[in-house]
Design an enzyme around this catalytic site. Structure first.
Site: not given
Ligand code: NAP
Length: 316
Positions: A231, A279
């Site tokens: 993000r 994006h």
């Molecule tokens: P997710 O499964 O919820 O994973 C989030 C990761 O971030 C987890 O490993 C989590 O740790 C870690 N995390 C969160 N808060 C943290 C903190 N304070 N300190 C350290 N680590 C932290 O999310 P996802 O599905 O992989 O997606 C990630 C993000 O990608 C989405 O939220 C979205 O913003 C972005 N995204 C972008 C696009 C694009 O087209 N550019 C598309 C889809 C998604 P834990 O595993 O230990 O909980």
């Protein structure tokens, strides 16, 4: 069963999603994108954000008294998680066949592009034979990944299989083959110090906002390269621009921005060492996500919580 699309995407989903519901044995359903006050019997809401005049359309979930769950079409849920009218599980999109693969492919493409210095040979071809510039092979390159969730861990695994040295940072420790998993403030500092290429795949929360500030950007090695597919608000833009101008950061490939679409006058468009993509890192394909939504609804009707239930207190 009444399923409401709080989204402008129903016309694209209607046929395929209906077929997937039927295939999975859900026969008596009604799909609608009409939010009238009388829709009190809605059981499931399929959600995606809608912007009106540059502002997010606010949603009131409280009138749907029989609501069992809100299912997001996207993985990022920061615009809906803090909605005070939401009193049922919020489920983010986990679509391994579609969304996850889409993100893995995009991150792989840009990582290899930066790793191999491909831009140098594509842009500004000027008749100069630059054969002396060598690039390392994967085993001699260290990549950091902030966020090892559904998307980050898949990217980490593939890059590690290609031979890269991978440092991954998350809230909780992970066991991913070939990945050095680090946690906490010290883990973040260590990951940043090692990262010749840094990939951001964190969600936006109170704890991750502006995580790449002046201080943390300074920890990256000189001439490091950055990829942001998480993000826009993970990065303090002014600090990054200073680092890009000084050359401390050699290149930033940015897919997400604090304001989208990125305004025409934003310096990111004109900085020679920034690549802007609109994006598009990961798409939510209609067929694969329809399968996920249908399965999630079936699970919920049979009292099983699907993967992707958002923890409101944690913020993701
Ligand atoms: P997710 O499964 O919820 O994973 C989030 C990761 O971030 C987890 O490993 C989590 O740790 C870690 N995390 C969160 N808060 C943290 C903190 N304070 N300190 C350290 N680590 C932290 O999310 P996802 O599905 O992989 O997606 C990630 C993000 O990608 C989405 O939220 C979205 O913003 C972005 N995204 C972008 C696009 C694009 O087209 N550019 C598309 C889809 C998604 P834990 O595993 O230990 O909980």
């Amino acid at each position: 069963m009444k399923i409401l699309f709080m989204s402008d995407l129903l016309p694209y989903y209607k046929k395929i999603f209906s077929e997937e519901l039927e295939k999975i044995g859900i026969k008596n359903f009604e799909l609608s994108d009409n939010y009238s006050e009388t829709d009190t019997d809605v059981e499931f809401i399929i959600y995606s954000p809608i912007m009106l005049g540059g502002k997010l359309l606010k949603r009131d979930f409280s009138k749907f008294k029989k609501l069992k769950a809100v299912l997001s079409l996207y993985a990022g849920i920061e615009d809906v998680i803090h909605n005070k009218t939401l009193n049922c599980p919020l489920i983010k999109m986990i679509d391994k066949d579609g969304l996850t693969n889409s993100m893995v492919e995009w991150c792989l493409a840009h990582t290899l592009r930066l790793h191999l210095g491909i831009d140098r040979h594509i842009y500004g071809q000027d008749g100069i034979w630059r054969h002396k510039i060598k690039h390392p092979i994967a085993k001699d390159r260290t990549i950091g990944i902030l966020g090892l969730g559904e998307l980050g861990k898949s990217v980490a695994l593939l890059l590690s299989q290609l031979g890269f040295n991978i440092y991954g940072w998350s809230r909780t420790k992970k066991k991913i083959k070939g990945v050095n998993s680090l946690v906490g403030c010290a883990g973040l500092r260590q990951t940043l110090r090692k990262s010749e290429i840094l990939i951001l795949l964190l969600p936006l929360t109170d704890n991750t906002k502006f995580i790449l500030n002046e201080k943390n950007l300074s920890l990256l090695p000189k001439k490091s390269q950055l990829i942001n597919a998480g993000r826009g608000e993970l990065i303090d833009d002014r600090a990054l621009i200073r680092k890009l101008r000084s050359g401390h950061i050699q290149n930033a490939t940015l897919d997400v921005f604090q304001k989208e679409p990125l305004p025409k006058e934003h310096p990111y468009w004109s900085l020679p060492n920034v690549t802007v993509t609109p994006h598009i890192a990961a798409d939510t394909p209609i067929l694969s996500s329809s399968k996920v939504l249908a399965q999630n609804i079936k699970d919920l009707t049979e009292n099983r919580l699907p993967a992707g239930v958002v923890d409101v207190d944690r913020g993701y």
